[in-house]
Design an enzyme around this catalytic site. Structure first.
Site, short mmCIF file in Angstrom:
data_model
loop_
_atom_site.label_atom_id
_atom_site.label_comp_id
_atom_site.label_asym_id
_atom_site.label_seq_id
_atom_site.Cartn_x
_atom_site.Cartn_y
_atom_site.Cartn_z
CG ASP A 127 7.98 0.07 5.96
OD1 ASP A 127 6.84 0.55 5.81
OD2 ASP A 127 8.98 0.55 5.36
CG ASN A 132 8.61 8.97 -1.08
OD1 ASN A 132 8.41 7.96 -0.40
ND2 ASN A 132 7.71 9.92 -1.21
CG HIS A 186 8.01 4.52 6.12
ND1 HIS A 186 7.61 3.38 5.45
CD2 HIS A 186 7.88 5.53 5.21
CE1 HIS A 186 7.25 3.69 4.22
NE2 HIS A 186 7.40 4.98 4.05
CG ASN A 200 5.80 5.79 -2.17
OD1 ASN A 200 5.23 5.32 -3.15
ND2 ASN A 200 5.20 6.67 -1.37
#
Length: 208
Positions: free
Chosen positions: A113, A88, A41, A134
């Protein structure tokens, strides 16, 4: 120049090389903290780090809830940023910078990513949906548009359909995967330079 001037110059990242107003925001997405270093991530962070390293600057300035630094890409003064809001809520940091510098959304570039691409692959788009990511959902929500360029960096698909997605993107790369991603970071940086200078189509033709 006295010693304090030298220290100030070092701290500012040789700001004498910068000119003009900031006209682009380049954000790499990821999660802050040691526990997330090296995870899938955080690949967006690596791309921004590559740009900073090539320009000889460090992202040590904390503003807009992000680690920031400034670089010149061609004649364009750009703000590099790695949001510290956690993935997020990435849009909060990006929107703060965009609003402060009065930058149009089409001059916001995002690295992030992508689990649909294998490590070592990248895709450039000048606009588009979040694709389930997200961090991108947050940025789109805060900016109110999907019309901004992005570079997707492959991190590999889940081992199987039952594998938890959150667990997968927060997992670390194998040595081979990490080497594959490191190998494309210079391409990602070059793509950013082309996009910022108005050559997005060339970037897509060269690197997609």
């Amino acid at each position: 120049m006295d010693i304090m001037d030298i220290f100030r110059k070092i701290e500012s990242g040789s700001s004498d090389r910068l000119h003009g107003k900031i006209s682009w925001v380049i954000a790499g997405l990821g999660n802050p903290g040691l526990e997330y270093e090296g995870t899938r991530h955080n690949t967006g962070f690596w791309a921004v780090d590559e740009l900073a390293q090539q320009s000889g600057v460090q992202l040590t300035k904390m503003q807009f809830r992000a680690s920031c630094g400034e670089v010149m890409l061609g004649e364009n003064r750009c703000l590099l940023m790695k949001p510290t809001t956690y993935m997020n809520n990435s849009g909060e940091a990006v929107a703060k910078a965009v609003q402060f510098y009065k930058i149009p959304p089409e001059q916001v570039l995002v690295f992030y990513d992508d689990i649909t691409l294998q490590p070592g692959k990248m895709r450039i788009r000048l606009k588009g949906s979040a694709g389930g990511h997200n961090g991108m959902k947050s940025i789109i929500a805060f900016l109110g548009t999907e019309d901004f360029p992005r570079v997707r960096l492959g991190v590999g698909q889940k081992p199987n359909s039952q594998y938890d997605l959150a667990e997968w993107v927060l997992s670390k790369f194998s040595l081979a995967e990490r080497e594959a991603i490191q190998a494309i970071l210079p391409n990602a940086a070059e793509a950013a330079k082309l996009i910022v200078q108005g050559n997005g189509s060339e970037a897509m033709n060269r690197f997609n």
